[in-house]
Design an enzyme around this catalytic site. Sequence first.
Site, PDB file in Angstrom:
ATOM      1  N   ASP A   1       0.847  -1.195   0.000  1.00 35.19           N
ATOM      2  CA  ASP A   1       0.000   0.000   0.000  1.00 35.19           C
ATOM      3  C   ASP A   1       0.884   1.247   0.000  1.00 35.19           C
ATOM      4  O   ASP A   1       1.710   1.425   0.897  1.00 35.19           O
ATOM      5  CB  ASP A   1      -0.911  -0.022   1.231  1.00 35.19           C
ATOM      6  CG  ASP A   1      -1.691   1.260   1.400  1.00 35.19           C
ATOM      7  OD1 ASP A   1      -1.953   1.931   0.384  1.00 35.19           O
ATOM      8  OD2 ASP A   1      -2.030   1.607   2.550  1.00 35.19           O
TER       9      ASP A   1
ATOM     10  N   ASP B   1      -2.027  -1.222  -3.707  1.00 29.96           N
ATOM     11  CA  ASP B   1      -2.356  -0.488  -4.922  1.00 29.96           C
ATOM     12  C   ASP B   1      -1.242  -0.649  -5.954  1.00 29.96           C
ATOM     13  O   ASP B   1      -0.193  -1.247  -5.688  1.00 29.96           O
ATOM     14  CB  ASP B   1      -2.616   0.979  -4.613  1.00 29.96           C
ATOM     15  CG  ASP B   1      -1.542   1.601  -3.731  1.00 29.96           C
ATOM     16  OD1 ASP B   1      -0.346   1.392  -4.016  1.00 29.96           O
ATOM     17  OD2 ASP B   1      -1.890   2.277  -2.746  1.00 29.96           O
TER      18      ASP B   1
ATOM     19  N   ASP C   1      -5.617 -10.952 -15.269  1.00 30.58           N
ATOM     20  CA  ASP C   1      -6.700 -11.888 -14.988  1.00 30.58           C
ATOM     21  C   ASP C   1      -7.879 -11.561 -15.886  1.00 30.58           C
ATOM     22  O   ASP C   1      -8.310 -10.404 -15.973  1.00 30.58           O
ATOM     23  CB  ASP C   1      -7.121 -11.765 -13.516  1.00 30.58           C
ATOM     24  CG  ASP C   1      -7.098 -13.104 -12.803  1.00 30.58           C
ATOM     25  OD1 ASP C   1      -7.634 -14.061 -13.368  1.00 30.58           O
ATOM     26  OD2 ASP C   1      -6.543 -13.183 -11.698  1.00 30.58           O
TER      27      ASP C   1
ATOM     28  N   ASP D   1     -10.004 -16.924 -15.654  1.00 27.15           N
ATOM     29  CA  ASP D   1     -10.686 -17.388 -14.455  1.00 27.15           C
ATOM     30  C   ASP D   1     -11.824 -18.345 -14.805  1.00 27.15           C
ATOM     31  O   ASP D   1     -12.661 -18.030 -15.664  1.00 27.15           O
ATOM     32  CB  ASP D   1     -11.226 -16.158 -13.704  1.00 27.15           C
ATOM     33  CG  ASP D   1     -11.786 -16.490 -12.345  1.00 27.15           C
ATOM     34  OD1 ASP D   1     -11.006 -16.871 -11.452  1.00 27.15           O
ATOM     35  OD2 ASP D   1     -13.021 -16.366 -12.171  1.00 27.15           O
TER      36      ASP D   1
ATOM     37  N   GLU E   1      -7.885 -21.417 -15.961  1.00 28.29           N
ATOM     38  CA  GLU E   1      -8.249 -22.068 -14.698  1.00 28.29           C
ATOM     39  C   GLU E   1      -9.435 -22.983 -14.982  1.00 28.29           C
ATOM     40  O   GLU E   1     -10.502 -22.525 -15.383  1.00 28.29           O
ATOM     41  CB  GLU E   1      -8.620 -21.031 -13.643  1.00 28.29           C
ATOM     42  CG  GLU E   1      -8.966 -21.668 -12.306  1.00 28.29           C
ATOM     43  CD  GLU E   1      -9.634 -20.705 -11.340  1.00 28.29           C
ATOM     44  OE1 GLU E   1      -9.461 -20.865 -10.117  1.00 28.29           O
ATOM     45  OE2 GLU E   1     -10.356 -19.791 -11.807  1.00 28.29           O
TER      46      GLU E   1
ATOM     47  N   HIS F   1      -4.110 -17.325  -4.717  1.00 29.42           N
ATOM     48  CA  HIS F   1      -4.987 -16.505  -3.888  1.00 29.42           C
ATOM     49  C   HIS F   1      -6.208 -17.268  -3.391  1.00 29.42           C
ATOM     50  O   HIS F   1      -6.918 -16.770  -2.506  1.00 29.42           O
ATOM     51  CB  HIS F   1      -5.446 -15.284  -4.679  1.00 29.42           C
ATOM     52  CG  HIS F   1      -6.297 -15.636  -5.859  1.00 29.42           C
ATOM     53  ND1 HIS F   1      -5.801 -16.268  -6.980  1.00 29.42           N
ATOM     54  CD2 HIS F   1      -7.632 -15.471  -6.091  1.00 29.42           C
ATOM     55  CE1 HIS F   1      -6.774 -16.471  -7.843  1.00 29.42           C
ATOM     56  NE2 HIS F   1      -7.902 -16.001  -7.332  1.00 29.42           N
ATOM     57  N   ASP F   2      -6.474 -18.449  -3.935  1.00 28.06           N
ATOM     58  CA  ASP F   2      -7.640 -19.246  -3.547  1.00 28.06           C
ATOM     59  C   ASP F   2      -7.296 -20.421  -2.643  1.00 28.06           C
ATOM     60  O   ASP F   2      -8.186 -21.206  -2.298  1.00 28.06           O
ATOM     61  CB  ASP F   2      -8.346 -19.793  -4.789  1.00 28.06           C
ATOM     62  CG  ASP F   2      -9.213 -18.758  -5.477  1.00 28.06           C
ATOM     63  OD1 ASP F   2      -9.660 -17.816  -4.797  1.00 28.06           O
ATOM     64  OD2 ASP F   2      -9.432 -18.881  -6.701  1.00 28.06           O
TER      65      ASP F   2
END
Length: 567
Positions: free
Chosen positions: A33, A41, A110, A211, A265, A341-342
């Site tokens: 950040d 960001d 993505d 995705d 994915e 991230h999953d």
Amino acid sequence: MNESAQTPDRTSEDRTWWKEAVVYQIYPKSFNDSDGDGVGDIQGIIDRVDHLDDLGIDVVWLSPVYASPHADNGYDISDYRSIDDRFGDMDDWERLRDELHARDIKVVMDLVVNHTSDEHEWFEKSRRREDGYEDYYYWRDPAEDGGPPNNWESFFGGETWSWDEQRQQYYLHLFDEKQPDLNWEHPQVREDIYEMMNWWLEKGVDGFRMDVINLISKTRGLPDGEAGDWQTGVEHFMNGPRIHEFLQEMYDEVLAGRDVMTVGEMPGVDIDEAKQYTGADGDGLGMIFTFEHMNLDHDGGRWDLHEDYEAWDLRDLKEFVGRWQRGLAEEGWNSNYLGNHDQPRIVSRFGDDGQYRVESAKLLGTFLLTLSGTPYVYQGDEIGMTNVDWEHLDEVVDVDTINHVELLMAEHDIDDYQELRGFVNARSRDNARTPVQWDDSDSAGFTDGEPWLKVNDNYTEINVAADRTADDSVFEHYRDLVDLRHERDVFVYGEFEMLLPDHEHIFAFTQSLDDERVLVVLNFSDEPRTVDLGESDGRLLVSNYDDPATDLPTLTLAPFEATVFEV
């Protein structure tokens, strides 16, 4: 018995940059950040770009930075051509692209096109039945009993249908209710998506991670599904009847003639299906993410509550790796990953996040970076970040976790979250989404403000600054492995041969290319293990111990020891 792949045909035409690349995934909200609002960001990524360059990676996969209400942390997109103001603006994105490209690092975006946000202009027009947009999404009247149109179950738990008061119909969402599924049967939907993809490619992106792309085709009529061990209705929305037609069309309209990286994915895909999706003789994708090895500790039901929810068997991982390495040796291409991230943190799931955290973090990096195929490193794994203790449910942000905890509490008549705390600690996607731990200052150096998600309590000990100056640095081990992979094609294009497939604790294999051969030996246990590899001698290339086991053919490996030899 040894198990080997067929010798790959690695002609010059077969070589591509994305096969030889090491990919690093950035989850922007949690990376860094720059403005103190507690949310990572784009400028924060720019500020840390030298960290990526030092690691030696070739590609950044950037999780969504598009405009979004963040019901699913950015995977609910309200405008594909705008940058969310939480992350900055398009000028910031272009500066990031330029900073990465100046360091010979490519950028993969993505692509989330199975669904949008319900705040996307397309959905707002569709719910108003505006001309041309009526069928952009799946709208249905209630069933005869007044309930949802069918019995499909959401990936996030519960029903896949929500009632829209304005349109007076149900709409389909395989994920959160704020993520309505696009109707790919509508030609204009596809045309708009292809136009958007071309727009981003013209802006300089180097490819797409797609995705849940194998969910875009649904069985016509959307019939009821059969209840099964996993998810009701899955046979009607996974690898659907027109999926290959849609992807081939995407290739023709967007990807053909472009030197770009694509990875789809694709939950529920086997090797034969992977071959259909990839390559010049298939649908044209470069590679896919399979999920078989992500089911090792839950057999497809990630939120199935049982006593041994953390248990998994190394022999199952070896069977998976051997089968996919062999299966895609001549057709298709492997993408190698253990976390993203999953998923929970890899050192907590597949290693030891206690006494042997450093050793097992290095072992897992060795595993990923010595397999044939393209390796994917998730942010924070290069310093051995771990899972979090989610003391209270109100600390959790992930909609998937919250929905399933509420369902489990109702289903099992549980009143106290503490009964599920260990389960959530092992399963929640938020484990991977806690802020990257840069140093031991407040909020781990991630932000000057209040972080959007809890920082792991161990940040004072586990952080980039401490790791990079440590004698046993995980980061330096990853960097050595990346350099080794860049130097030796055998780790990219090698012929894989599994050794000791039935051993419960040792994962050993060789890679061979032309006259070069390497041996990788990994002890996935917290005890010393002795094995005979059948090799008379070898030259050590890399190890995660200062005093490694080198006396081939018989090695006694320390807990979580990883060694790589030229033999």
